[in-house]
Structures are given as C-alpha cells and as structure tokens.
Design a protein around this motif. Structure first.
Motif, PDB file in Angstrom:
ATOM      1  N   LEU A 145     -42.939 -41.125   6.286  1.00  0.00           N
ATOM      2  CA  LEU A 145     -41.823 -40.612   7.072  1.00  0.00           C
ATOM      3  C   LEU A 145     -41.074 -41.765   7.745  1.00  0.00           C
ATOM      4  O   LEU A 145     -41.568 -42.916   7.793  1.00  0.00           O
ATOM      5  CB  LEU A 145     -42.295 -39.613   8.142  1.00  0.00           C
ATOM      6  CG  LEU A 145     -42.896 -38.310   7.597  1.00  0.00           C
ATOM      7  CD1 LEU A 145     -44.412 -38.443   7.536  1.00  0.00           C
ATOM      8  CD2 LEU A 145     -42.507 -37.132   8.489  1.00  0.00           C
ATOM      9  N   ARG A 146     -39.882 -41.449   8.251  1.00  0.00           N
ATOM     10  CA  ARG A 146     -39.041 -42.433   8.942  1.00  0.00           C
ATOM     11  C   ARG A 146     -38.694 -41.876  10.331  1.00  0.00           C
ATOM     12  O   ARG A 146     -38.335 -40.695  10.449  1.00  0.00           O
ATOM     13  CB  ARG A 146     -37.759 -42.726   8.156  1.00  0.00           C
ATOM     14  CG  ARG A 146     -38.051 -43.448   6.822  1.00  0.00           C
ATOM     15  CD  ARG A 146     -36.767 -43.722   6.068  1.00  0.00           C
ATOM     16  NE  ARG A 146     -36.102 -42.490   5.688  1.00  0.00           N
ATOM     17  CZ  ARG A 146     -36.415 -41.803   4.589  1.00  0.00           C
ATOM     18  NH1 ARG A 146     -37.378 -42.231   3.794  1.00  0.00           N
ATOM     19  NH2 ARG A 146     -35.746 -40.684   4.316  1.00  0.00           N
ATOM     20  N   ALA A 147     -38.799 -42.767  11.334  1.00  0.00           N
ATOM     21  CA  ALA A 147     -38.534 -42.371  12.736  1.00  0.00           C
ATOM     22  C   ALA A 147     -37.362 -43.177  13.283  1.00  0.00           C
ATOM     23  O   ALA A 147     -37.182 -44.356  12.932  1.00  0.00           O
ATOM     24  CB  ALA A 147     -39.772 -42.606  13.589  1.00  0.00           C
ATOM     25  N   GLN A 148     -36.592 -42.524  14.166  1.00  0.00           N
ATOM     26  CA  GLN A 148     -35.420 -43.175  14.768  1.00  0.00           C
ATOM     27  C   GLN A 148     -35.116 -42.525  16.128  1.00  0.00           C
ATOM     28  O   GLN A 148     -35.282 -41.312  16.288  1.00  0.00           O
ATOM     29  CB  GLN A 148     -34.197 -43.063  13.860  1.00  0.00           C
ATOM     30  CG  GLN A 148     -33.024 -43.920  14.323  1.00  0.00           C
ATOM     31  CD  GLN A 148     -31.866 -43.872  13.355  1.00  0.00           C
ATOM     32  OE1 GLN A 148     -31.694 -42.875  12.682  1.00  0.00           O
ATOM     33  NE2 GLN A 148     -31.095 -44.937  13.290  1.00  0.00           N
ATOM     34  N   ALA A 149     -34.708 -43.368  17.100  1.00  0.00           N
ATOM     35  CA  ALA A 149     -34.325 -42.883  18.434  1.00  0.00           C
ATOM     36  C   ALA A 149     -32.847 -43.176  18.630  1.00  0.00           C
ATOM     37  O   ALA A 149     -32.410 -44.316  18.395  1.00  0.00           O
ATOM     38  CB  ALA A 149     -35.152 -43.549  19.518  1.00  0.00           C
TER      39      ALA A 149
ATOM     40  N   LEU B  97     -42.914 -29.392   6.964  1.00  0.00           N
ATOM     41  CA  LEU B  97     -44.345 -29.569   7.186  1.00  0.00           C
ATOM     42  C   LEU B  97     -44.601 -30.263   8.522  1.00  0.00           C
ATOM     43  O   LEU B  97     -45.519 -29.907   9.260  1.00  0.00           O
ATOM     44  CB  LEU B  97     -44.957 -30.357   6.034  1.00  0.00           C
ATOM     45  CG  LEU B  97     -46.448 -30.640   6.120  1.00  0.00           C
ATOM     46  CD1 LEU B  97     -47.259 -29.360   6.231  1.00  0.00           C
ATOM     47  CD2 LEU B  97     -46.897 -31.475   4.913  1.00  0.00           C
ATOM     48  N   PHE B  98     -43.745 -31.243   8.825  1.00  0.00           N
ATOM     49  CA  PHE B  98     -43.884 -31.992  10.084  1.00  0.00           C
ATOM     50  C   PHE B  98     -42.619 -31.793  10.909  1.00  0.00           C
ATOM     51  O   PHE B  98     -41.496 -31.901  10.380  1.00  0.00           O
ATOM     52  CB  PHE B  98     -44.089 -33.480   9.813  1.00  0.00           C
ATOM     53  CG  PHE B  98     -45.321 -33.776   8.994  1.00  0.00           C
ATOM     54  CD1 PHE B  98     -46.586 -33.733   9.584  1.00  0.00           C
ATOM     55  CD2 PHE B  98     -45.234 -34.089   7.646  1.00  0.00           C
ATOM     56  CE1 PHE B  98     -47.716 -33.997   8.826  1.00  0.00           C
ATOM     57  CE2 PHE B  98     -46.365 -34.355   6.892  1.00  0.00           C
ATOM     58  CZ  PHE B  98     -47.617 -34.306   7.479  1.00  0.00           C
ATOM     59  N   ILE B  99     -42.819 -31.484  12.202  1.00  0.00           N
ATOM     60  CA  ILE B  99     -41.687 -31.343  13.128  1.00  0.00           C
ATOM     61  C   ILE B  99     -41.941 -32.256  14.319  1.00  0.00           C
ATOM     62  O   ILE B  99     -43.075 -32.620  14.625  1.00  0.00           O
ATOM     63  CB  ILE B  99     -41.537 -29.888  13.593  1.00  0.00           C
ATOM     64  CG1 ILE B  99     -42.830 -29.387  14.274  1.00  0.00           C
ATOM     65  CG2 ILE B  99     -41.178 -28.976  12.407  1.00  0.00           C
ATOM     66  CD1 ILE B  99     -42.697 -27.970  14.855  1.00  0.00           C
ATOM     67  N   ILE B 100     -40.856 -32.669  14.964  1.00  0.00           N
ATOM     68  CA  ILE B 100     -40.939 -33.595  16.106  1.00  0.00           C
ATOM     69  C   ILE B 100     -40.176 -32.991  17.292  1.00  0.00           C
ATOM     70  O   ILE B 100     -39.136 -32.340  17.107  1.00  0.00           O
ATOM     71  CB  ILE B 100     -40.381 -34.979  15.722  1.00  0.00           C
ATOM     72  CG1 ILE B 100     -40.656 -35.976  16.857  1.00  0.00           C
ATOM     73  CG2 ILE B 100     -38.909 -34.917  15.346  1.00  0.00           C
ATOM     74  CD1 ILE B 100     -40.318 -37.411  16.445  1.00  0.00           C
ATOM     75  N   ASP B 101     -40.731 -33.187  18.425  1.00  0.00           N
ATOM     76  CA  ASP B 101     -40.025 -32.776  19.643  1.00  0.00           C
ATOM     77  C   ASP B 101     -39.020 -33.866  19.949  1.00  0.00           C
ATOM     78  O   ASP B 101     -39.388 -35.015  20.239  1.00  0.00           O
ATOM     79  CB  ASP B 101     -41.018 -32.592  20.804  1.00  0.00           C
ATOM     80  CG  ASP B 101     -40.378 -31.960  22.024  1.00  0.00           C
ATOM     81  OD1 ASP B 101     -39.143 -32.026  22.142  1.00  0.00           O
ATOM     82  OD2 ASP B 101     -41.118 -31.395  22.828  1.00  0.00           O
ATOM     83  N   GLU B 102     -37.695 -33.529  19.854  1.00  0.00           N
ATOM     84  CA  GLU B 102     -36.665 -34.564  19.951  1.00  0.00           C
ATOM     85  C   GLU B 102     -36.572 -35.149  21.369  1.00  0.00           C
ATOM     86  O   GLU B 102     -36.003 -36.230  21.558  1.00  0.00           O
ATOM     87  CB  GLU B 102     -35.314 -33.990  19.527  1.00  0.00           C
ATOM     88  CG  GLU B 102     -34.842 -32.815  20.372  1.00  0.00           C
ATOM     89  CD  GLU B 102     -33.523 -32.254  19.885  1.00  0.00           C
ATOM     90  OE1 GLU B 102     -32.922 -31.464  20.619  1.00  0.00           O
ATOM     91  OE2 GLU B 102     -33.086 -32.596  18.757  1.00  0.00           O
ATOM     92  N   LYS B 103     -37.154 -34.491  22.342  1.00  0.00           N
ATOM     93  CA  LYS B 103     -37.133 -35.039  23.694  1.00  0.00           C
ATOM     94  C   LYS B 103     -38.352 -35.884  23.977  1.00  0.00           C
ATOM     95  O   LYS B 103     -38.244 -36.972  24.546  1.00  0.00           O
ATOM     96  CB  LYS B 103     -37.051 -33.903  24.719  1.00  0.00           C
ATOM     97  CG  LYS B 103     -35.740 -33.119  24.662  1.00  0.00           C
ATOM     98  CD  LYS B 103     -35.717 -32.028  25.731  1.00  0.00           C
ATOM     99  CE  LYS B 103     -34.403 -31.251  25.698  1.00  0.00           C
ATOM    100  NZ  LYS B 103     -34.372 -30.194  26.748  1.00  0.00           N
TER     101      LYS B 103
ATOM    102  N   ILE C 235     -35.556 -38.538  16.096  1.00  0.00           N
ATOM    103  CA  ILE C 235     -35.248 -37.919  14.789  1.00  0.00           C
ATOM    104  C   ILE C 235     -36.332 -38.333  13.797  1.00  0.00           C
ATOM    105  O   ILE C 235     -36.730 -39.509  13.738  1.00  0.00           O
ATOM    106  CB  ILE C 235     -33.869 -38.353  14.275  1.00  0.00           C
ATOM    107  CG1 ILE C 235     -32.771 -37.912  15.259  1.00  0.00           C
ATOM    108  CG2 ILE C 235     -33.598 -37.750  12.881  1.00  0.00           C
ATOM    109  CD1 ILE C 235     -31.395 -38.423  14.908  1.00  0.00           C
ATOM    110  N   LEU C 236     -36.796 -37.344  12.992  1.00  0.00           N
ATOM    111  CA  LEU C 236     -37.845 -37.565  11.975  1.00  0.00           C
ATOM    112  C   LEU C 236     -37.283 -37.198  10.603  1.00  0.00           C
ATOM    113  O   LEU C 236     -36.682 -36.134  10.435  1.00  0.00           O
ATOM    114  CB  LEU C 236     -39.076 -36.712  12.296  1.00  0.00           C
ATOM    115  CG  LEU C 236     -40.323 -36.982  11.427  1.00  0.00           C
ATOM    116  CD1 LEU C 236     -40.849 -38.403  11.695  1.00  0.00           C
ATOM    117  CD2 LEU C 236     -41.405 -35.954  11.747  1.00  0.00           C
ATOM    118  N   SER C 237     -37.513 -38.038   9.616  1.00  0.00           N
ATOM    119  CA  SER C 237     -37.085 -37.789   8.218  1.00  0.00           C
ATOM    120  C   SER C 237     -38.152 -38.316   7.268  1.00  0.00           C
ATOM    121  O   SER C 237     -39.023 -39.080   7.659  1.00  0.00           O
ATOM    122  CB  SER C 237     -35.731 -38.474   7.942  1.00  0.00           C
ATOM    123  OG  SER C 237     -35.851 -39.888   8.074  1.00  0.00           O
ATOM    124  N   GLY C 238     -38.049 -37.878   5.998  1.00  0.00           N
ATOM    125  CA  GLY C 238     -39.033 -38.314   4.999  1.00  0.00           C
ATOM    126  C   GLY C 238     -39.796 -37.138   4.418  1.00  0.00           C
ATOM    127  O   GLY C 238     -39.326 -35.992   4.427  1.00  0.00           O
TER     128      GLY C 238
END
Length: 789
Positions: free
Chosen positions: A127-131, A101-107, A92-95
């Motif tokens: 940004l903030r990252a979390q698994a 503007l920024f997207i993350i592949d959740e897998k 999960i990506l937030s911020g």
C-alpha cells in the motif's frame, strides 16, 4: 482445539510485536530533514519512546490471518510529525485493497482490516500512504509504500494428490524393500513455524508394511511374504502437520499394494502314475491324452516344458507342450498293433522354463510321473500284401485269361476269410472281373490297346464275418501292344499333275501313320500295287515316299483323273499292310508349275483369262440379260389394255376370263346350264355390267343333248370330297370347275401375242355380238385411245 489456538497466540505475542501497538516506523535522511512521519512504539512501562528521525524507511505491518472477531481488525497507525492534533491533516491510503479490504481513519491515521484475511490466498499487500493539508489539499509528506504481511496460522491440513494409490512389490522381498512413496502438501506457510511441516505415519497395513515419517516411503516390514498365501494388501497412510505434534491437522490416503509373482514354486504332478488307452487303429499323429503339472506361480513363472526321458515307448510316442493350457499332449508317432504289443510305459518330466537362482534352495524346479498306455484291440480291416499292384498283359489275349492276383490277410488274432471284389466305378465297361475267393483278376472282354492303354482298377477286400470294414488297393493294368493295325495315309492328299509335266517330276510326298506302337519305333515301306506306266513311288526310307511321273505330256481331254494304288507296310510281326489310293488330277499349270485350272471346260476360254476375269464376264452377261427381259416386259405391259377400263382408274389390271360367277344368287353372271349345254342361252337375261348399245337378238341354236361329261365330272369330284379322310370337318369351298369343250374362237389370251412378229387382227370380235363389243373396241382395227395419245 481452543487450547491449541490460545497457545499459538501466546507464542506470537512473545516473539513478535503486536499489531495493535504498532505504528509506522521511519527514519529521515540528512538530505530531507524538515518533515516526516514519527514512529511511536509503546514500551513495557506504557510510555512512548521517541528517537531522532534520520530519513524515511518503512517497516512492514503484521496482521494475523483468519481473524474471527466481530469488530474490524486493527492493523496499525500512520502519523506525521506535522500533525498538531488540530485536524488540519488528512491521511490517504492507496494500493492493494485500499478502501475495500483496508480502510484508514483520515484524521487519526488508524488502519483497520474490514474482513477476515486468508494468507493462502495472498501472503502480503503493498500500500501507499500520504498526508495532505485538508485546506490546501497539498501533501505535507511525500507518498511512500509500506507492506502489510499476513502472519500464518495452522488452518490447512495436509492433502494427498491422489485418494488411492496402486503399487506392487515382488513377493519374498527382504525387509525394507521400497514399495512406493506418497507425498502430502500443506497450504500453510512453510517458513513460519511448523504449520507446514508434515510427518507420515501408517494407520493400517501393519505389520506387513511401514512408512518413513519424513519422506513418506512405504517399505516392506515382514520377510518372505508369499503371494500364494495373500496377494492384495491395503495400507492407510496419515500425513500430519505441526511436525506430528498434538494439535496438528492431518490427512490420509489409501495405498493398494499387490505382491507380484516370482518363481518360488516348482511344478508338481498330482499323480505318480497316469493310465491312458488308445485303439490300435489310431492313425499316426493322434492325440492320446494329456498330462499336467500344477504350479502355484503364474505367468511365465508357471511355464513348463514336458519331455519323455525314459520308458519302452520312447520311439512310439511323442509329447508336446501346449502353451495356453500348460499341458503336455502325448501323440502317436508310429502305427500300433495290438497283436504285437499291448502296453507301453513312459516316464515324463515337467520342468520350469524360467528359474530364479535366488530360490534354488526351495528344491529342484522339476517333477516326473509315469504314464502307462494300453493298446485296445479292434476288428481291423484286411491288409493287402502290397500298397499297389501293376500287371502287364498283351492286347491279344483271350477272354477269361488271368492277368494277376491280389492277396490280403486279416491282421486280427482271429483270422477271418477274405472276400475280394472290384469297384465298378473304376471299370465301367466291365472289361475285367475278379475271383471273390482268391483275388485272381481275369478279362471278361477283349482288350484293345488302341482304345485304352491303361486300366486303373480298385480292388476291395472285406472280411467274410464283417463286410462293413473294407480295404482298397489300386491295381494298374497296362495293355501291351500287338501289331494288329495296318499303316494308312497320314492325311488326305489332293494331288495333281501338270499337263506340261516331265518324266521324273515330283508331284506329291506322302507319309503314313499306324495306331500300333512297336518297341523299336515305326518303320514303313511304300510300293505300288502294280506297275503303272504314268507314275512311280520312291521310298525315302524315313517313313515318307515320293510320287514321281514316268512320262511327259498329260492331257485333260484324254484323261483328267488318275487313280494310283499305293501299298504301305510296317516292319513289326506279324507284318501289316494296307493299300491307299491317290487321286491325281490333270491340271493346267503355268511355266513355273503353279496350278491354274483342272476343269476340261476351261480349255474353251482364252488362255490369258484368269478366274476373276471369267467371273466378271459372266456377271456382265447376266446383267444384260436381266435388262433385256425387263425392257420386253415393260413394252408388253404398255400394249396390254384391261378388259374393263375406267376413265378414273388408269392402273394396269389383270382381268380373269374364267369367271365362275357370284354363286347361287348371281343369276345374271353365269348359269350352270351353260356348262352342261353351251348352246343354250336365255333370250332376256343380259349382263348387268354392260350397257346394251343396240338390241341384239341372239341367234338360237338347236338345243344340244345333256352333256354327260360334265355330269360325270361333277359326280366324280363330289365322291372324291366325300371319301377324302383329310377333308376338314367344317364347311369349305370345293371347286367343281369344268372348262368344257374347246372354243371355236380358239384362245383369246394375249400371253402368246408377244411371240408374233406383228399385231394380230381382232376384227372378228365385232361379229360375236354385243358382249364382245368392248373387246372389239380395245383390240379392233384402229389403235386404242391410249396408243393414239
């Protein structure tokens, strides 16, 4: 341009890690060992390198701005050591810009940028990252922050805040004099490479100006630049980034430079000699002409001061500087005379008022010129020998005596005879006249100082050959006094003497006036024309005198007014005297000498009554008389009855007894024949306004002869109206009334009845027939109804 971009990309590839091969870096601390993200980087051989995790420490991602590819730009990869590759974890990506503007592949944890990024809009993103576990949705790693920093590329050219600059620099400045500084700004990152490093250069304006490459300061490049040769310059400055190297972007601006003036030019007269002309009749202060020295400078550097430094007319002329035009105005200081001098020479100098010591070497900042002034001859009017004349003459001189002479001459070289005349507006009474040839003024009428002591004349002089050009001179004539007036009383004196006056008592102080004005002042003497037994005059020797009584006891019954002739004489030569008569009334006075009454009739009244009391008594008497008259009139009116009394009309009436009848149509009222013969009466013609009570047959009398008095009277009146010139032209009523002979019944009027003591007896009216029955009832034996009621 493409080659430059390729070179930039190669440099970035060499010096920085490529974002496509970058994963999240971290280290796990000793306190937190179980879980964590694994940072994996590729070596030069393509094999993955591992290191022991010692805790969490996030490094920043780097992303190149202005990506122009068709796919999403790869930023980096997030990976947790708990990820077994079976898809059980979710990233999960937030911020800032997460999800847009920024997207993350959740897998897989791959991060991509969805659009082109401009570093000048935002230089980095946090940004903030979390698994988390996909099934339990519980985090397997704590949330951590990381930064995506945007790497700059040279995509912005330098810009100037102003499109045009305005500057100035003094002329004749030395080389390297600073003019102005221009500064350009570059939106690129100044801390990264040379994208924001600006270098200045001059594209237009050489060889006059130069610019410092690093600072943008514009300086002069040529010595002795002269404003008088060229005043305006346009300089184009270029600012280029990348340190001015090839491939850098650039921007330009225009600087308009003006050379300001300095006093480096001396004034110069355009001519060595200037000729001017002036008429000799010009008044003092007249501007003759102007001179001007040209100066190539402007403003205060061109200001010039003019002065006369030499010449033979320094005392005749003056020069003043006119500030707005920088001209020297030559003016006249003294009157000119063509016959005396016809040419003047002046040497005039012009000098700058503000001199710059730096330019002394250019020469003296002054110049001179010669001005020659020619005097023009004109036909001048005559000139009197004096500016004004004063003549004194006695008032008793004979008519035609010369009182003085005025003199004038023609100032021109060709002398012309002079003609003199008097301005009659200054001598309206024509008391004086003047001889036109020699200017002698003489009297034409007798003089009288008492009427006019001064005469202000104006004498006009003109040339016989040119009568239009004239000159005037004032002539003041003073009339000297001659003792030709006798003194008189100063005022009218209302003098009285009390009946109880004593001998030697002052009754009046008199003074005198004299129209003459002797040099030593007035001196009057008072005396009596003859010895008077009642009064005497005592001179006070101060132009006043006292009137004194000579006896006691004056009486109004005997003499109520005295006339005292007093002789008044002056002390001048010849002595003049006059006799004035004082009217002295004899009056009654109180014990203190205050006048009470001067009328002889007042003696009949009580002595203690004042004037106000007498007036009050007279008013009371008048009021009583008016009341008595009104009462008598009312009583008489109450007794008088009208001849024809109507029961409805009880107003007082005035009945006329001399009724002339109703004219020609009224045959019953009156007959003119009766006037001619009063005894003739027709039997059957009765009055229509009286109801006959009984048939009364009038007594016939023998006819009387024709009355000639009536006929003569009527003819006389008719003739008077026919010949009367003042008679109106229209028809009018002319009365020919005739009263006839005296009535045997005497007067029937009651106007005089009031004078009798008792009522009159009117019983005889009943014997006059039915025509007088009404009068018999009204004034007969008994009282009337009105009186009885």
């Amino acid at each position: 341009m493409i080659i430059q971009q390729v070179l930039v990309l190669l440099l970035l590839w060499v010096y920085l890690p490529h974002p496509c091969c970058t994963e999240m870096l971290f280290r796990r601390t000793t306190e937190h060992q179980p879980k964590g993200f694994v940072t994996r980087a590729s070596g030069s051989d393509g094999k993955a390198l591992y290191r022991q995790k010692r805790g969490w420490m996030w490094n920043q991602f780097f992303l190149l701005e202005e990506y122009t590819g068709s796919d999403y730009q790869y930023v980096g990869k997030l990976h947790s050591d708990q990820d077994k590759g079976d898809g059980s974890l979710k990233y999960i990506l937030s911020g800032d810009g997460a999800g847009t503007l920024f997207i993350i592949d959740e897998k897989t944890g791959d991060i991509h940028a969805t659009r082109r990024i401009d570093r000048e809009e935002k230089a980095f993103y946090t940004l903030r990252a979390q698994a988390i576990n996909r099934r339990t949705l519980r985090p397997v790693e704590p949330e951590s922050e990381f930064v995506i920093k945007i790497h700059d590329i040279n995509d912005n050219e330098p810009t100037f805040p102003e499109e045009f600059y305005t500057a100035s620099v003094p002329e004749m400045s030395v080389v390297g004099t600073s003019v102005v500084q221009v500064t350009a700004t570059d939106a690129d990152d100044p801390s990264y490479g040379n994208s924001a490093r600006v270098i200045y250069s001059i594209l237009q304006g050489q060889p006059y100006f130069s610019v410092e490459p690093e600072t943008g300061i514009i300086r002069t490049a040529l010595p002795n630049m002269n404003r008088e040769n060229r005043e305006q310059y346009q300089v184009v400055i270029q600012a280029k980034d990348m340190g001015g190297q090839m491939g850098g972007l650039s921007g330009t601006t225009t600087v308009n430079i003006t050379l300001t003036d300095v006093n480096d030019n001396p004034p110069r007269f355009p001519q060595n000699t200037i000729h001017l002309r002036i008429p000799e009749s010009s008044p003092v202060g007249t501007a003759i002409g102007s001179v001007k020295a040209t100066d190539a400078d402007i403003g205060k550097n061109a200001e010039v001061e003019y002065r006369i430094i030499d010449g033979d007319g320094t005392d005749m002329f003056d020069i003043m500087t006119q500030k707005d035009t920088q001209e020297g105005i030559i003016t006249l200081r003294k009157p000119l005379d063509y016959e005396t001098r016809r040419l003047y020479t002046l040497k005039i100098e012009a000098e700058n008022t503000h001199v710059d010591p730096r330019f002394y070497y250019l020469g003296p900042f002054k110049d001179t010129t010669i001005v020659k002034i020619s005097v023009e001859d004109i036909d001048e009017p005559p000139v009197f020998s004096r500016s004004s004349y004063l003549f004194e003459v006695h008032e008793d001189i004979e008519v035609g005596t010369i009182i003085g002479t005025v003199m004038a001459r023609d100032p021109d070289s060709a002398s012309s005879p002079i003609r003199f005349s008097l301005d009659r507006h200054t001598d309206l009474d024509r008391v004086f006249n003047i001889h036109s040839g020699n200017g002698s003024i003489y009297t034409s009428k007798p003089l009288d100082r008492e009427i006019s002591q001064w005469h202000n004349l104006s004498v006009i002089a003109a040339e016989m050959n040119n009568l239009k050009d004239t000159t005037r001179v004032p002539v003041y004539v003073r009339i000297l006094d001659v003792n030709d007036n006798a003194p008189q009383f100063a005022v009218f004196y209302d003098t009285f003497v009390c009946e109880n006056a004593r001998a030697g008592q002052l009754i009046q102080t008199i003074s005198a006036v004299d129209k003459d004005d002797p040099l030593g002042g007035q001196k009057f003497f008072f005396s009596l024309a003859a010895v008077n037994p009642n009064f005497t005059v005592q001179d006070n020797e101060d132009n006043t005198a006292r009137i004194l009584t000579r006896r006691n006891g004056f009486s109004r019954h005997e003499i109520n007014t005295y006339f005292l002739p007093v002789v008044i004489s002056d002390n001048d030569y010849p002595i003049q005297s006059s006799t004035g008569t004082l009217t002295i009334r004899v009056c009654a006075c109180d014990s203190q000498g205050n006048m009470q009454s001067c009328n002889a009739e007042a003696l009949l009244l009580p002595a203690g009554l004042s004037t106000g009391a007498l007036i009050a008594i007279l008013l009371c008497i008048i009021i009583l008389l008016v009341i008595v008259v009104l009462f008598a009139a009312l009583k008489r009116q109450r007794k008088k009855e009208p001849l024809i009394l109507s029961k409805e009309d009880i107003r007082d009436n005035i009945v006329s007894y001399n009724d002339e009848g109703g004219g020609e149509e009224d045959t019953q009222a009156f007959d003119i024949g009766t006037l001619r013969n009063p005894a003739a009466i027709e039997d059957k013609k009765l009055r229509r306004d009286i109801i006959p009570e009984t048939l009364f047959i009038p007594r016939r009398t023998p006819s009387a002869p024709d009355n000639t008095d009536v006929r003569d009277f009527i003819n006389q009146r008719l003739k008077e109206h026919d010949i009367d010139p003042s008679a109106p032209p229209y028809d009018s009523l002319a009365t020919y009334a005739y009263e006839g002979n005296d009535s045997i019944a005497e007067s029937l009027s009651s106007l005089e009845s009031g004078t009798t003591e008792g009522d009159q007896n009117y019983d005889y009216l009943r014997e006059w027939g039915p025509r007088f029955n009404k009068l018999a009832e009204m004034y007969g034996g008994g009282e009337s109804d009105k009186d009885a009621s």
